[in-house]
Design an enzyme around this catalytic site. Structure first.
Site, PDB file in Angstrom:
ATOM      1  N   GLU A 116      48.074  36.018  40.724  1.00 21.30           N
ATOM      2  CA  GLU A 116      47.316  35.671  39.511  1.00 21.30           C
ATOM      3  C   GLU A 116      48.245  35.250  38.364  1.00 21.30           C
ATOM      4  OE1 GLU A 116      44.370  35.253  40.072  1.00 21.30           O
ATOM      5  OE2 GLU A 116      43.616  36.770  41.449  1.00 21.30           O
ATOM      6  N   HIS A 140      44.982  43.225  34.798  1.00 13.07           N
ATOM      7  CA  HIS A 140      43.858  42.929  35.686  1.00 13.07           C
ATOM      8  C   HIS A 140      43.641  44.111  36.622  1.00 13.07           C
ATOM      9  CE1 HIS A 140      41.265  41.065  38.612  1.00 13.07           C
ATOM     10  NE2 HIS A 140      42.202  41.033  39.544  1.00 13.07           N
ATOM     11  N   HIS A 142      40.375  46.407  39.152  1.00 12.49           N
ATOM     12  CA  HIS A 142      39.142  46.298  39.935  1.00 12.49           C
ATOM     13  C   HIS A 142      38.282  47.554  39.746  1.00 12.49           C
ATOM     14  CE1 HIS A 142      41.295  43.500  43.159  1.00 12.49           C
ATOM     15  NE2 HIS A 142      41.210  42.931  41.970  1.00 12.49           N
ATOM     16  N   GLU A 170      31.305  54.015  20.289  1.00 15.49           N
ATOM     17  CA  GLU A 170      32.653  53.527  19.980  1.00 15.49           C
ATOM     18  C   GLU A 170      32.884  52.090  20.463  1.00 15.49           C
ATOM     19  OE1 GLU A 170      34.807  55.522  23.876  1.00 15.49           O
ATOM     20  OE2 GLU A 170      36.048  54.863  22.217  1.00 15.49           O
ATOM     21  N   HIS A 211      34.505  40.868  41.172  1.00 20.51           N
ATOM     22  CA  HIS A 211      35.953  40.987  41.398  1.00 20.51           C
ATOM     23  C   HIS A 211      36.617  42.042  40.493  1.00 20.51           C
ATOM     24  CE1 HIS A 211      39.976  38.763  42.247  1.00 20.51           C
ATOM     25  NE2 HIS A 211      40.225  39.954  41.757  1.00 20.51           N
TER      26      HIS A 211
HETATM   27  P1  13P Z   1      48.269  40.255  43.882  1.00 26.20           P
HETATM   28  O1  13P Z   1      48.678  41.340  44.858  1.00 26.20           O
HETATM   29  O2  13P Z   1      48.778  38.894  44.296  1.00 26.20           O
HETATM   30  O3  13P Z   1      48.654  40.620  42.467  1.00 26.20           O
HETATM   31  O4  13P Z   1      46.686  40.121  43.941  1.00 26.20           O
HETATM   32  C1  13P Z   1      45.858  41.217  43.687  1.00 26.20           C
HETATM   33  C2  13P Z   1      44.584  40.837  43.046  1.00 26.20           C
HETATM   34  O5  13P Z   1      43.920  41.682  42.466  1.00 26.20           O
HETATM   35  C3  13P Z   1      44.134  39.422  43.087  1.00 26.20           C
HETATM   36  O6  13P Z   1      43.115  39.177  42.182  1.00 26.20           O
HETATM   37 ZN    ZN Z   2      41.998  41.020  41.627  1.00 27.68          ZN
END
Ligand code: 13P
Ligand code: ZN
Length: 276
Positions: A116, A140, A142, A170, A211
Protein backbone atom coordinates in the site's frame (compact mmCIF):
# COMPACT_ATOMS: atom_id res chain seq x y z
CA UNK A 1 22.47 6.72 16.62
CA UNK A 2 20.89 3.43 15.56
CA UNK A 3 17.42 3.60 13.97
CA UNK A 4 16.05 1.27 16.64
CA UNK A 5 17.25 3.56 19.45
CA UNK A 6 15.17 6.51 18.22
CA UNK A 7 11.85 7.65 19.67
CA UNK A 8 10.18 7.38 16.26
CA UNK A 9 11.16 3.73 15.85
CA UNK A 10 10.01 3.00 19.40
CA UNK A 11 6.69 4.72 18.67
CA UNK A 12 6.22 2.69 15.50
CA UNK A 13 6.97 -0.59 17.28
CA UNK A 14 4.62 0.23 20.16
CA UNK A 15 1.76 1.06 17.78
CA UNK A 16 2.30 -2.20 15.89
CA UNK A 17 2.08 -4.20 19.12
CA UNK A 18 -0.97 -2.26 20.32
CA UNK A 19 -2.74 -2.71 16.97
CA UNK A 20 -2.07 -6.46 17.01
CA UNK A 21 -3.39 -6.66 20.60
CA UNK A 22 -6.64 -5.06 19.40
CA UNK A 23 -7.09 -7.82 16.81
CA UNK A 24 -6.78 -5.46 13.86
CA UNK A 25 -3.81 -7.20 12.21
CA UNK A 26 -4.51 -10.79 11.28
CA UNK A 27 -1.55 -12.33 9.44
CA UNK A 28 0.11 -9.48 7.47
CA UNK A 29 -3.01 -7.30 7.56
CA UNK A 30 -2.43 -3.56 7.87
CA UNK A 31 0.55 -1.28 7.36
CA UNK A 32 2.04 1.84 8.92
CA UNK A 33 4.31 4.70 7.87
CA UNK A 34 6.03 7.67 9.53
CA UNK A 35 7.60 10.70 7.78
CA UNK A 36 10.96 11.46 9.45
CA UNK A 37 11.84 14.99 10.56
CA UNK A 38 15.15 16.51 9.42
CA UNK A 39 16.48 15.93 12.95
CA UNK A 40 15.40 12.27 12.80
CA UNK A 41 17.30 11.83 9.52
CA UNK A 42 20.44 13.53 10.87
CA UNK A 43 20.39 11.45 14.04
CA UNK A 44 20.45 8.11 12.16
CA UNK A 45 22.62 9.13 9.18
CA UNK A 46 25.41 6.70 10.19
CA UNK A 47 22.98 3.77 10.32
CA UNK A 48 21.68 4.30 6.74
CA UNK A 49 22.99 2.84 3.48
CA UNK A 50 22.48 5.36 0.72
CA UNK A 51 23.92 3.42 -2.23
CA UNK A 52 21.04 1.06 -3.11
CA UNK A 53 18.96 1.03 -6.28
CA UNK A 54 15.94 3.28 -6.73
CA UNK A 55 12.69 1.43 -7.45
CA UNK A 56 9.33 2.78 -8.69
CA UNK A 57 6.80 3.86 -6.03
CA UNK A 58 3.88 3.21 -8.37
CA UNK A 59 2.57 6.74 -7.87
CA UNK A 60 3.89 10.24 -8.29
CA UNK A 61 4.51 12.25 -5.10
CA UNK A 62 6.63 15.30 -6.02
CA UNK A 63 5.60 16.96 -2.76
CA UNK A 64 7.63 14.32 -0.90
CA UNK A 65 10.88 14.68 -2.89
CA UNK A 66 13.85 13.82 -0.69
CA UNK A 67 11.71 12.76 2.30
CA UNK A 68 12.51 9.69 4.43
CA UNK A 69 9.88 7.28 5.79
CA UNK A 70 9.85 4.43 8.26
CA UNK A 71 7.38 1.88 6.83
CA UNK A 72 6.20 -1.67 7.47
CA UNK A 73 7.29 -4.31 4.98
CA UNK A 74 4.94 -6.08 2.60
CA UNK A 75 3.82 -9.46 3.91
CA UNK A 76 5.28 -8.75 7.37
CA UNK A 77 3.12 -9.60 10.39
CA UNK A 78 2.38 -6.76 12.84
CA UNK A 79 2.75 -9.22 15.73
CA UNK A 80 6.38 -9.71 14.71
CA UNK A 81 7.26 -6.01 14.55
CA UNK A 82 8.16 -5.77 18.29
CA UNK A 83 10.01 -9.12 18.11
CA UNK A 84 12.13 -8.43 15.00
CA UNK A 85 11.73 -4.81 13.92
CA UNK A 86 14.81 -4.85 11.68
CA UNK A 87 13.17 -7.64 9.66
CA UNK A 88 9.64 -6.18 9.52
CA UNK A 89 10.40 -2.47 9.03
CA UNK A 90 12.23 -0.38 6.45
CA UNK A 91 13.47 3.17 6.10
CA UNK A 92 13.07 4.45 2.55
CA UNK A 93 14.12 7.66 0.84
CA UNK A 94 12.06 9.27 -1.96
CA UNK A 95 14.02 10.57 -4.98
CA UNK A 96 14.01 14.18 -6.19
CA UNK A 97 11.21 13.54 -8.69
CA UNK A 98 8.92 11.82 -6.21
CA UNK A 99 8.67 8.77 -8.49
CA UNK A 100 11.10 6.27 -6.94
CA UNK A 101 12.25 5.10 -3.53
CA UNK A 102 15.49 3.67 -2.19
CA UNK A 103 15.68 1.20 0.69
CA UNK A 104 18.20 2.69 3.15
CA UNK A 105 17.64 0.59 6.29
CA UNK A 106 15.86 -2.57 7.50
CA UNK A 107 14.13 -5.53 5.82
CA UNK A 108 17.18 -7.44 7.00
CA UNK A 109 16.00 -10.72 5.53
CA UNK A 110 14.80 -9.25 2.25
CA UNK A 111 11.45 -7.95 1.06
CA UNK A 112 9.96 -4.65 0.05
CA UNK A 113 7.86 -1.89 1.59
CA UNK A 114 4.11 -2.41 2.06
CA UNK A 115 2.06 -3.03 -1.07
CA UNK A 116 0.00 0.00 0.00
CA UNK A 117 3.00 2.33 -0.45
CA UNK A 118 1.18 4.33 -3.17
CA UNK A 119 -1.72 5.08 -0.77
CA UNK A 120 0.59 5.83 2.18
CA UNK A 121 2.75 8.24 0.18
CA UNK A 122 -0.13 9.95 -1.62
CA UNK A 123 -1.86 10.43 1.74
CA UNK A 124 1.37 11.80 3.24
CA UNK A 125 1.70 14.21 0.33
CA UNK A 126 -1.82 15.57 0.89
CA UNK A 127 -1.47 15.78 4.67
CA UNK A 128 1.98 17.40 4.55
CA UNK A 129 0.47 20.17 2.43
CA UNK A 130 -2.86 20.48 4.27
CA UNK A 131 -1.39 20.44 7.80
CA UNK A 132 1.76 22.43 6.93
CA UNK A 133 3.89 19.42 7.83
CA UNK A 134 2.22 18.59 11.16
CA UNK A 135 0.85 15.14 10.18
CA UNK A 136 3.56 12.49 10.04
CA UNK A 137 1.77 9.15 10.57
CA UNK A 138 -0.45 7.15 8.21
CA UNK A 139 -1.98 3.96 9.63
CA UNK A 140 -3.96 1.21 7.88
CA UNK A 141 -5.69 -1.55 9.87
CA UNK A 142 -8.49 -4.12 9.53
CA UNK A 143 -10.90 -3.58 12.48
CA UNK A 144 -13.84 -6.01 12.35
CA UNK A 145 -16.69 -3.69 13.34
CA UNK A 146 -15.89 -0.96 10.84
CA UNK A 147 -15.59 -3.58 8.12
CA UNK A 148 -18.90 -5.19 9.16
CA UNK A 149 -20.69 -1.84 8.85
CA UNK A 150 -19.57 -1.51 5.21
CA UNK A 151 -21.96 -4.39 4.40
CA UNK A 152 -25.08 -2.80 5.91
CA UNK A 153 -24.73 0.99 5.71
CA UNK A 154 -24.83 3.01 2.46
CA UNK A 155 -21.22 3.73 1.45
CA UNK A 156 -21.57 7.49 1.93
CA UNK A 157 -19.37 9.87 3.93
CA UNK A 158 -22.47 11.55 5.41
CA UNK A 159 -24.01 8.28 6.63
CA UNK A 160 -20.85 6.82 8.19
CA UNK A 161 -19.88 10.10 9.83
CA UNK A 162 -23.31 10.75 11.29
CA UNK A 163 -23.87 7.17 12.50
CA UNK A 164 -20.45 6.99 14.16
CA UNK A 165 -20.78 10.47 15.70
CA UNK A 166 -24.08 9.39 17.26
CA UNK A 167 -22.50 6.37 18.98
CA UNK A 168 -20.27 8.27 21.43
CA UNK A 169 -20.36 11.91 22.53
CA UNK A 170 -16.57 12.24 22.15
CA UNK A 171 -16.62 11.25 18.45
CA UNK A 172 -17.49 14.62 16.88
CA UNK A 173 -14.76 16.19 19.03
CA UNK A 174 -12.16 13.56 18.01
CA UNK A 175 -13.00 13.59 14.30
CA UNK A 176 -14.95 16.83 13.69
CA UNK A 177 -14.16 16.88 9.95
CA UNK A 178 -15.93 13.54 9.51
CA UNK A 179 -15.03 10.30 7.74
CA UNK A 180 -14.72 9.43 4.06
CA UNK A 181 -15.71 6.15 2.45
CA UNK A 182 -14.08 4.46 -0.54
CA UNK A 183 -16.31 1.93 -2.32
CA UNK A 184 -14.79 -1.53 -2.79
CA UNK A 185 -11.71 -1.40 -5.01
CA UNK A 186 -8.72 -3.63 -5.66
CA UNK A 187 -6.11 -2.68 -3.03
CA UNK A 188 -2.41 -2.18 -3.51
CA UNK A 189 -2.37 0.14 -6.50
CA UNK A 190 -2.47 3.70 -7.71
CA UNK A 191 -6.22 3.86 -8.36
CA UNK A 192 -7.26 3.24 -4.76
CA UNK A 193 -4.43 5.55 -3.65
CA UNK A 194 -5.83 8.40 -5.76
CA UNK A 195 -9.35 7.89 -4.40
CA UNK A 196 -8.14 7.69 -0.78
CA UNK A 197 -5.90 10.73 -1.05
CA UNK A 198 -8.84 12.74 -2.46
CA UNK A 199 -10.74 11.94 0.75
CA UNK A 200 -7.68 12.86 2.84
CA UNK A 201 -8.08 16.41 1.48
CA UNK A 202 -11.25 16.57 3.60
CA UNK A 203 -10.89 14.02 6.39
CA UNK A 204 -8.31 12.31 8.63
CA UNK A 205 -10.10 8.94 8.28
CA UNK A 206 -10.95 6.98 5.12
CA UNK A 207 -12.84 3.69 5.27
CA UNK A 208 -12.14 1.09 2.61
CA UNK A 209 -15.36 -0.89 2.06
CA UNK A 210 -15.05 -4.58 2.99
CA UNK A 211 -11.38 -4.05 3.87
CA UNK A 212 -10.39 -1.62 6.66
CA UNK A 213 -9.49 1.98 7.41
CA UNK A 214 -6.74 4.53 6.85
CA UNK A 215 -6.04 7.21 9.48
CA UNK A 216 -3.71 10.20 9.44
CA UNK A 217 -2.32 12.07 12.42
CA UNK A 218 0.49 14.13 13.93
CA UNK A 219 1.83 11.44 16.27
CA UNK A 220 1.61 7.67 16.73
CA UNK A 221 -0.60 8.21 19.81
CA UNK A 222 -3.04 10.52 18.04
CA UNK A 223 -3.27 8.35 14.94
CA UNK A 224 -3.78 5.12 16.87
CA UNK A 225 -6.24 6.91 19.17
CA UNK A 226 -8.22 8.04 16.15
CA UNK A 227 -8.50 4.50 14.75
CA UNK A 228 -9.37 3.24 18.25
CA UNK A 229 -12.14 5.83 18.69
CA UNK A 230 -13.66 5.11 15.26
CA UNK A 231 -13.60 1.35 15.81
CA UNK A 232 -15.06 1.63 19.35
CA UNK A 233 -17.89 3.69 17.94
CA UNK A 234 -18.40 1.12 15.15
CA UNK A 235 -18.56 -1.61 17.80
CA UNK A 236 -21.32 0.24 19.64
CA UNK A 237 -23.23 0.67 16.38
CA UNK A 238 -22.91 -3.02 15.55
CA UNK A 239 -24.20 -3.90 19.04
CA UNK A 240 -27.05 -1.38 18.74
CA UNK A 241 -28.11 -2.63 15.29
CA UNK A 242 -27.92 -6.22 16.58
CA UNK A 243 -30.32 -5.42 19.44
CA UNK A 244 -32.82 -3.36 17.45
CA UNK A 245 -32.87 -2.09 13.86
CA UNK A 246 -34.16 1.33 14.99
CA UNK A 247 -32.77 3.52 17.79
CA UNK A 248 -35.23 4.62 20.47
CA UNK A 249 -33.19 7.79 21.16
CA UNK A 250 -29.91 9.30 20.02
CA UNK A 251 -27.92 12.56 19.84
CA UNK A 252 -29.92 14.92 17.60
CA UNK A 253 -28.53 17.58 15.18
CA UNK A 254 -29.14 20.40 17.68
CA UNK A 255 -27.24 18.40 20.30
CA UNK A 256 -24.24 18.26 17.96
CA UNK A 257 -24.51 22.01 17.32
CA UNK A 258 -24.51 22.66 21.07
CA UNK A 259 -21.56 20.30 21.57
CA UNK A 260 -19.62 22.04 18.77
CA UNK A 261 -20.15 25.40 20.50
CA UNK A 262 -19.10 24.21 23.94
CA UNK A 263 -16.08 22.22 22.72
CA UNK A 264 -14.90 24.82 20.21
CA UNK A 265 -15.05 22.59 17.13
CA UNK A 266 -16.86 23.25 13.89
CA UNK A 267 -19.03 20.44 12.56
CA UNK A 268 -19.95 20.64 8.86
CA UNK A 269 -23.72 21.07 8.41
CA UNK A 270 -23.68 18.41 5.65
CA UNK A 271 -23.53 15.82 8.45
CA UNK A 272 -26.37 17.35 10.48
CA UNK A 273 -29.23 16.55 8.11
CA UNK A 274 -32.74 15.75 9.36
CA UNK A 275 -33.43 12.02 9.09
CA UNK A 276 -36.66 10.93 7.46
P1 13P B 1 1.09 -5.51 3.07
O1 13P B 1 1.53 -6.75 3.83
O2 13P B 1 1.67 -5.46 1.68
O3 13P B 1 1.37 -4.26 3.87
O4 13P B 1 -0.48 -5.61 2.84
C1 13P B 1 -1.36 -5.76 3.92
C2 13P B 1 -2.66 -5.10 3.68
O5 13P B 1 -3.39 -4.84 4.63
C3 13P B 1 -3.06 -4.73 2.30
O6 13P B 1 -4.13 -3.85 2.29
ZN1 ZN C 1 -5.34 -3.95 4.15
Amino acid sequence: MKVLETEFAKGMIRLAGDGFAQGWHERNGGNLSYRLTEEDVCSVQDDLKLDGAFLPIGASVPGLAGEYFLVTGSGKFFRNVPLAPEDALAVIRVDQKGENYQLVWGLQNGGKPTSELPTHLMNHEVKKRKTKGAHRVIYHCHPANIIALTFVLPLKDEVFTRELWEMATECPVVFPDGIGVVEWMVPGGREIAVKTSELMELYDVAIWAHHGIFCSGETFDLTFGLAHTVEKSAEILVKTLSMAPKKLQTIEPDGFRQLAKDFGVSLPEKFLFEKG
